[in-house]
Design an enzyme around this catalytic site. Structure first.
Site, short mmCIF file in Angstrom:
data_model
loop_
_atom_site.label_atom_id
_atom_site.label_comp_id
_atom_site.label_asym_id
_atom_site.label_seq_id
_atom_site.Cartn_x
_atom_site.Cartn_y
_atom_site.Cartn_z
N ASP A 249 -68.84 35.62 6.28
CA ASP A 249 -68.89 36.56 8.06
C ASP A 249 -67.30 36.17 8.33
O ASP A 249 -66.55 35.41 8.47
CB ASP A 249 -69.43 35.81 8.73
N ASP B 131 -66.28 37.06 12.67
CA ASP B 131 -67.05 36.44 13.92
C ASP B 131 -67.91 35.10 13.71
O ASP B 131 -68.33 34.93 13.55
CB ASP B 131 -67.29 37.32 14.80
N THR C 127 -69.24 41.43 7.09
CA THR C 127 -69.09 41.16 9.26
C THR C 127 -69.73 42.49 9.40
O THR C 127 -70.30 43.28 9.07
CB THR C 127 -68.13 41.08 9.68
N SER C 128 -70.61 42.66 10.68
CA SER C 128 -71.43 43.24 11.26
C SER C 128 -70.40 44.20 11.78
O SER C 128 -71.37 45.15 12.47
CB SER C 128 -72.54 42.52 12.31
N LYS D 169 -78.15 42.54 9.97
CA LYS D 169 -78.19 40.94 9.54
C LYS D 169 -79.12 41.30 11.13
O LYS D 169 -78.50 41.85 11.89
CB LYS D 169 -76.70 40.56 9.75
N ASP E 58 -71.79 31.63 11.30
CA ASP E 58 -71.56 30.52 12.20
C ASP E 58 -72.94 31.24 13.15
O ASP E 58 -74.01 30.48 13.94
CB ASP E 58 -70.84 30.84 13.29
#
Length: 217
Positions: free
Chosen positions: A13, A15, A108-109, A140, A165
């Site tokens: 991931d 962020d 990542t989103s 996600k 996270d």
């Protein structure tokens, strides 16, 4: 006591895991929350780990999807333009340097332009394999991103190890059948396979058979 994993590839991931972008996220989402009469604290709790339109759909379930998608585009533009306070998570530069030449992907989103902006602002090398918002049909906590990341690297999900996270991200990794190392305080309550305060507590070494040894102190 340290925990050791022996994956063949890593799914990362961005962020909160590699990049500390909390300052930007808080500014942008707090502004959106106020515009819609919502509690910024609740909005931020929901926003971490999800694509923007998915967050909006959770918070405003009766709102037309096209309005969420339009707001999402404005949000992404605002986030790309704001890099104040964007820094690497402690240990991220050394962690990524240790992965040079080893199988790993960013999952990542964020969309691809935002991922490039934030990784550059944090001074981090962008992995060659990117699974971003454009790569998937579901945000996600859906597992699609991690499944696509594993496939892009040529490994089964169970041969990979994820780093996340957020609750949404940890749930996505678990749903994909990928063990997951939780990074930072947000991860603690979501039952990752192991937890590290920062990437400073993680070491990665490569074996002659292609297996990686990942130790979480």
């Amino acid at each position: 006591m340290p925990t050791t994993f022996t994956p063949r590839a890593l799914l990362l991931d961005m962020d909160g895991t590699l990049v500390d972008s909390d300052a930007v996220v808080e500014r942008c989402w707090s502004r959106w929350a106020r515009e819609h009469g919502l509690d910024p604290v609740e909005v931020l709790h929901t926003a971490h780990g999800r694509q923007g339109h998915a967050t909006m759909a959770v918070l405003l379930p009766d709102r037309p999807a096209e309005l969420n998608l339009a707001d999402n585009e404005r949000m992404l533009a605002a986030e790309r333009a704001d890099t104040e306070g964007v820094v690497p998570v402690p240990g991220a530069p050394a962690f990524l340097a240790a992965l040079a030449g080893l199988p790993h992907a960013l999952v990542t989103s964020a969309d691809a332009p935002l991922a490039r902006v934030r990784m550059a602002a944090a001074g981090l090398a962008l992995p060659q394999v990117l699974i971003t918002a454009e790569s998937v049909g579901a945000s996600k906590p859906d597992p699609e991103g991690f499944l696509k990341g594993a496939a892009a690297l040529g490994f089964a999900p169970g041969d990979c190890l994820a780093f996340e996270d957020s609750g949404a991200g940890i749930a996505a990794a678990r749903a994909a059948g990928v063990p997951v190392v939780g990074i930072g305080p947000r991860a603690v309550g979501h039952h990752p396979s192991a937890h590290a305060a920062t990437l400073e507590s993680v070491t990665v070494t490569a074996g002659p058979d292609g297996t990686l040894t990942v130790t979480v102190a």
